[in-house]
Design an enzyme around this catalytic site. Structure first.
Site, PDB file in Angstrom:
ATOM      1  N   ASP A   1      42.473  37.608  28.338  1.00  0.00           N
ATOM      2  CA  ASP A   1      43.736  38.331  28.456  1.00  0.00           C
ATOM      3  C   ASP A   1      44.367  38.519  27.077  1.00  0.00           C
ATOM      4  OD1 ASP A   1      43.912  38.835  31.199  1.00  0.00           O
ATOM      5  OD2 ASP A   1      44.642  36.811  31.615  1.00  0.00           O
TER       6      ASP A   1
ATOM      7  N   ASP B   1      43.258  40.251  39.782  1.00  0.00           N
ATOM      8  CA  ASP B   1      43.650  39.378  38.672  1.00  0.00           C
ATOM      9  C   ASP B   1      45.056  38.853  38.933  1.00  0.00           C
ATOM     10  OD1 ASP B   1      44.042  38.165  36.233  1.00  0.00           O
ATOM     11  OD2 ASP B   1      43.816  39.987  35.028  1.00  0.00           O
TER      12      ASP B   1
HETATM   13 ZN    ZN Z   1      43.669  39.543  33.082  1.00  0.00          ZN
END
Ligand code: ZN
Length: 229
Positions: free
Chosen positions: A23, A172
């Site tokens: 991320d 997610d």
């Molecule tokens: Zn992510």
């Protein structure tokens, strides 16, 4: 543990993860900053064979395609995916072309309040549709599925699965042994899990997420699942 990223990454890959999801946050597209490309490059050196899924939660995602391609080793045939957010660009087709040219897989992501109508034209051009199941920016949030106070995003997953059956659908945020039932049932097959993996028994969690996709997504029987796992 971000100060010990290599060990944590190796641990989850050894526990059975197919993909390492990274991320990247820039403090502009999302209200948080995580890490950038030198970190990814260092990680790649220590994990030459891992499939790196780079989730770009950044403004101007077109700026970083070449940089990420270099960091992940795309030119050397290393496996990686570049996922940009539709909310961050006015010209998704140009980004998709740029990503393709590097050899990376292409993902397009949408935040919880973004509709499928906003990406349906480009879905045929990508490999993966990432449907955020929490507001992006922070870990540890609760899953926006059925029963969520403001937004259930799973009808979007079902819509993509129904109309674009061959695409990978990635979910997610807030995925766990409990929420996999509904997410996989709607058609998600690429499951991003952070908190549930790192706070519990990683191997056990990964097995239960995989079993969830096989059972609720692909309709496998318990016997077939035991053979696969
Ligand atoms: Zn992510």
């Amino acid at each position: 543990d971000l100060s010990n990223l290599e060990a944590a990454s190796k641990m989850v890959l050894e526990a059975g993860a197919d993909v390492l999801h990274l991320d990247v946050m820039d403090g502009a597209f999302v209200p948080n900053i995580s890490f950038g490309f030198p970190v990814i490059e260092s990680l790649r050196k220590n994990l030459p064979d891992a499939y790196l899924d780079v989730h770009m939660m950044v403004a101007e995602p077109e700026k970083w395609v070449e940089v990420v391609a270099k960091a992940v080793g795309a030119a050397e045939g290393k496996r990686a995916q570049y996922t940009f957010h539709i909310e961050a660009t006015d010209n998704p087709k140009a980004i998709i072309e740029a990503i393709r040219a590097t050899g990376m897989r292409v993902g397009v992501g949408i935040k919880p309040n973004t509709t499928i109508a906003e990406i349906e034209e480009i879905i045929p051009l990508v490999d993966t549709v990432l449907v955020m199941t929490v507001e992006p920016g922070f870990g540890g949030q609760s899953f926006m599925g059925p029963g969520h106070a403001t937004n259930d995003v799973l009808p979007k997953v079902l819509d993509v699965r129904t109309r674009f059956g061959d695409k990978d659908i990635e979910v997610d945020g807030g995925l766990s042994a409990a929420t996999i039932v509904e997410a996989a049932g709607a058609g998600a097959n690429m499951i991003v899990a952070g908190s549930s993996v790192f706070k519990g028994d990683p191997k056990e969690t990964i097995v239960s997420l995989r079993a969830g996709v096989l059972k609720y997504g692909l309709g496998k029987t318990d016997e077939q699942i035991n053979e696969i796992l």
